[in-house]
Design an enzyme around this catalytic site. Structure first.
Site, PDB file in Angstrom:
ATOM      1  N   SER A   1      55.868  24.910  41.977  1.00 24.57           N
ATOM      2  CA  SER A   1      57.199  25.406  42.020  1.00 24.57           C
ATOM      3  C   SER A   1      57.327  26.807  41.160  1.00 24.57           C
ATOM      4  O   SER A   1      58.284  27.174  40.486  1.00 24.57           O
ATOM      5  CB  SER A   1      58.035  24.418  40.546  1.00 24.57           C
ATOM      6  OG  SER A   1      57.942  23.037  41.302  1.00 24.57           O
TER       7      SER A   1
ATOM      8  N   HIS B   1      43.932  20.933  49.111  1.00 24.92           N
ATOM      9  CA  HIS B   1      45.098  20.856  48.330  1.00 24.92           C
ATOM     10  C   HIS B   1      45.405  19.476  48.080  1.00 24.92           C
ATOM     11  O   HIS B   1      44.718  18.581  48.649  1.00 24.92           O
ATOM     12  CB  HIS B   1      46.210  21.331  49.460  1.00 24.92           C
ATOM     13  CG  HIS B   1      47.462  21.544  48.861  1.00 24.92           C
ATOM     14  ND1 HIS B   1      48.179  20.444  48.770  1.00 24.92           N
ATOM     15  CD2 HIS B   1      48.157  22.500  48.630  1.00 24.92           C
ATOM     16  CE1 HIS B   1      49.705  20.837  48.134  1.00 24.92           C
ATOM     17  NE2 HIS B   1      49.596  22.095  47.898  1.00 24.92           N
TER      18      HIS B   1
ATOM     19  N   GLY C   1      56.352  20.834  44.098  1.00 25.02           N
ATOM     20  CA  GLY C   1      57.517  20.407  44.727  1.00 25.02           C
ATOM     21  C   GLY C   1      58.779  19.524  43.718  1.00 25.02           C
ATOM     22  O   GLY C   1      59.679  19.128  44.284  1.00 25.02           O
TER      23      GLY C   1
ATOM     24  N   GLY D   1      55.019  26.925  47.887  1.00 33.89           N
ATOM     25  CA  GLY D   1      55.456  25.977  48.993  1.00 33.89           C
ATOM     26  C   GLY D   1      56.835  26.267  49.210  1.00 33.89           C
ATOM     27  O   GLY D   1      57.162  27.111  50.140  1.00 33.89           O
TER      28      GLY D   1
ATOM     29  N   ASN E   1      52.336  28.579  51.347  1.00 31.06           N
ATOM     30  CA  ASN E   1      51.907  27.297  51.987  1.00 31.06           C
ATOM     31  C   ASN E   1      53.134  26.955  52.610  1.00 31.06           C
ATOM     32  O   ASN E   1      53.915  26.120  51.899  1.00 31.06           O
ATOM     33  CB  ASN E   1      51.183  26.572  50.986  1.00 31.06           C
ATOM     34  CG  ASN E   1      50.718  25.117  51.717  1.00 31.06           C
ATOM     35  OD1 ASN E   1      50.795  25.004  52.978  1.00 31.06           O
ATOM     36  ND2 ASN E   1      50.402  24.526  50.705  1.00 31.06           N
ATOM     37  N   TRP E   2      53.221  26.762  53.907  1.00 33.04           N
ATOM     38  CA  TRP E   2      54.446  26.111  54.359  1.00 33.04           C
ATOM     39  C   TRP E   2      54.235  24.778  54.820  1.00 33.04           C
ATOM     40  O   TRP E   2      55.343  24.186  55.233  1.00 33.04           O
ATOM     41  CB  TRP E   2      54.551  26.982  56.191  1.00 33.04           C
ATOM     42  CG  TRP E   2      55.243  28.397  56.077  1.00 33.04           C
ATOM     43  CD1 TRP E   2      55.808  29.035  54.730  1.00 33.04           C
ATOM     44  CD2 TRP E   2      55.198  29.253  57.046  1.00 33.04           C
ATOM     45  NE1 TRP E   2      56.278  30.209  55.113  1.00 33.04           N
ATOM     46  CE2 TRP E   2      56.017  30.347  56.482  1.00 33.04           C
ATOM     47  CE3 TRP E   2      54.937  29.006  58.251  1.00 33.04           C
ATOM     48  CZ2 TRP E   2      56.283  31.542  57.218  1.00 33.04           C
ATOM     49  CZ3 TRP E   2      55.177  30.413  59.082  1.00 33.04           C
ATOM     50  CH2 TRP E   2      55.816  31.530  58.539  1.00 33.04           C
ATOM     51  N   LYS E   3      53.146  24.207  54.634  1.00 30.76           N
ATOM     52  CA  LYS E   3      52.974  22.805  54.724  1.00 30.76           C
ATOM     53  C   LYS E   3      53.233  22.323  56.077  1.00 30.76           C
ATOM     54  O   LYS E   3      53.158  23.003  56.995  1.00 30.76           O
ATOM     55  CB  LYS E   3      53.594  21.839  53.606  1.00 30.76           C
ATOM     56  CG  LYS E   3      53.263  22.454  52.265  1.00 30.76           C
ATOM     57  CD  LYS E   3      53.506  21.748  50.980  1.00 30.76           C
ATOM     58  CE  LYS E   3      53.283  22.238  49.818  1.00 30.76           C
ATOM     59  NZ  LYS E   3      53.603  21.388  48.547  1.00 30.76           N
TER      60      LYS E   3
ATOM     61  N   GLU F   1      46.751  24.116  40.695  1.00 31.16           N
ATOM     62  CA  GLU F   1      48.223  23.360  41.232  1.00 31.16           C
ATOM     63  C   GLU F   1      48.112  22.342  40.470  1.00 31.16           C
ATOM     64  O   GLU F   1      47.758  21.208  41.148  1.00 31.16           O
ATOM     65  CB  GLU F   1      48.313  23.274  42.821  1.00 31.16           C
ATOM     66  CG  GLU F   1      47.857  24.636  43.396  1.00 31.16           C
ATOM     67  CD  GLU F   1      48.603  24.698  44.719  1.00 31.16           C
ATOM     68  OE1 GLU F   1      49.070  25.841  45.133  1.00 31.16           O
ATOM     69  OE2 GLU F   1      48.633  23.611  45.532  1.00 31.16           O
TER      70      GLU F   1
ATOM     71  N   GLU G   1      47.659  17.422  48.529  1.00 31.60           N
ATOM     72  CA  GLU G   1      48.223  16.750  49.385  1.00 31.60           C
ATOM     73  C   GLU G   1      47.158  16.065  50.314  1.00 31.60           C
ATOM     74  O   GLU G   1      47.255  14.905  50.993  1.00 31.60           O
ATOM     75  CB  GLU G   1      49.428  17.342  50.267  1.00 31.60           C
ATOM     76  CG  GLU G   1      50.472  17.396  49.154  1.00 31.60           C
ATOM     77  CD  GLU G   1      51.521  18.761  49.355  1.00 31.60           C
ATOM     78  OE1 GLU G   1      51.456  19.516  50.373  1.00 31.60           O
ATOM     79  OE2 GLU G   1      52.405  19.138  48.498  1.00 31.60           O
TER      80      GLU G   1
HETATM   81  P1  13P Z   1      55.967  23.971  45.689  1.00 34.14           P
HETATM   82  O1  13P Z   1      56.062  25.567  45.477  1.00 34.14           O
HETATM   83  O2  13P Z   1      57.027  23.406  46.696  1.00 34.14           O
HETATM   84  O3  13P Z   1      55.799  23.345  44.290  1.00 34.14           O
HETATM   85  O4  13P Z   1      54.477  23.756  46.384  1.00 34.14           O
HETATM   86  C1  13P Z   1      53.256  24.164  45.734  1.00 34.14           C
HETATM   87  C2  13P Z   1      52.012  24.240  46.536  1.00 34.14           C
HETATM   88  O5  13P Z   1      51.660  22.937  47.132  1.00 34.14           O
HETATM   89  C3  13P Z   1      51.499  25.348  47.068  1.00 34.14           C
HETATM   90  O6  13P Z   1      50.330  24.873  47.636  1.00 34.14           O
END
Ligand code: 13P
Length: 252
Positions: free
Chosen positions: A212, A94, A172, A233, A9-11, A166, A96
């Site tokens: 993470s 997600h 993150g 992420g 997930n590159w966000k 998640e 976010e």
């Molecule tokens: P991180 O791997 O940066 O914790 O993010 C996870 C995530 O939100 C995957 O969708």
């Protein structure tokens, strides 16, 4: 169908140029893997991912979509547009999106139903906040999220979905859930699906852990039978992603 999977997930990272430079190095490292690899990219980067992964078996995903076919919804992206661009998967729900864009289980449910209508694989996310966990309500919260997201989804379509546990507090932060916490969350998703659709359907669903995941903890997470893979992420923005794919391969 249940598959060993590692997804990125590159966000809101990776414009076309940075995607090109990462993919040129990454693809040769992972292209022959039996692990299902999905790269979920920002909309403008999607054509680059589709083009560079052509012929490799690596799938392209989006990070969101709207639940209408088309129309006056300024700034939104339709499932048909994603299909046309070569997208096969779409992350929905997600944390976010829930936090910054007020997405509810009801909205996510509409998106899941619409994605399925277009033969896009929904990657449905759920997970609790630290407060909810602190109150001892994590399992109930996950259960409710899954139940509400799956309203009206027919039995034969549930197995097509990918689910991802998640926990918000592990995203993150560099501090992932413990093995036990990750296992418990993923098992709760499967328990909820089993309650709604039966054990066989639940056993056939792919359930990932996200939060993470990185080269140093991937081994211990992938060793858990209830977890089919990871949604990454931060670690997906570098060649760490390939290392995590290798870990998934080694554990089998
Ligand atoms: P991180 O791997 O940066 O914790 O993010 C996870 C995530 O939100 C995957 O969708």
């Amino acid at each position: 169908m249940r598959k060993k999977t590692v997804a990125a997930n590159w966000k809101m990272n990776m414009g076309v140029k940075s995607a090109q430079s990462l993919l040129r190095e990454l693809i040769p490292l992972v292209k022959d893997s039996f692990v299902e690899i999905i790269i979920c990219a920002p909309y403008l980067t999607i054509p680059t991912v589709v083009e560079l992964t052509k012929g490799t078996g690596i799938k392209t995903g989006a990070e969101n979509m709207y639940f209408h076919d088309k129309g006056a919804y300024t700034g939104e992206i339709s499932p048909g547009m994603l299909k046309e661009a070569g997208v096969s998967h779409v992350i929905l729900g997600h944390s976010e999106r829930r936090k910054y864009f007020d997405e509810t289980n009801e909205i996510i449910n509409k998106k899941i139903l619409k994605a399925l209508e277009y033969d896009l694989v929904p990657m449905a996310c759920c997970g609790e906040s630290l407060e909810i966990r602190g109150d001892g309500l994590a399992k109930q919260y996950i259960h409710r999220q899954v139940m509400e997201m799956l309203q009206g989804v027919p039995k034969e379509d549930v197995e097509k979905c990918i689910f991802s546990y998640e926990p918000i507090w592990a995203i993150g932060t560099g501090i992932g859930a413990t093995k036990e916490q990750a296992e418990e969350g993923c098992m709760e998703i499967r328990r909820c699906i089993a309650g709604m659709y039966g054990d066989e359907t639940a056993d056939n669903c792919t359930i990932l852990y996200g939060g993470s995941v990185n080269p140093s903890n991937a081994d211990s997470i992938f060793a858990i039978k209830a977890i089919d893979g990871g949604l990454l992420g931060t670690a997906s923005l570098s060649l760490d992603f390939a290392t995590v794919v290798k870990k998934r391969e080694q554990i089998g």
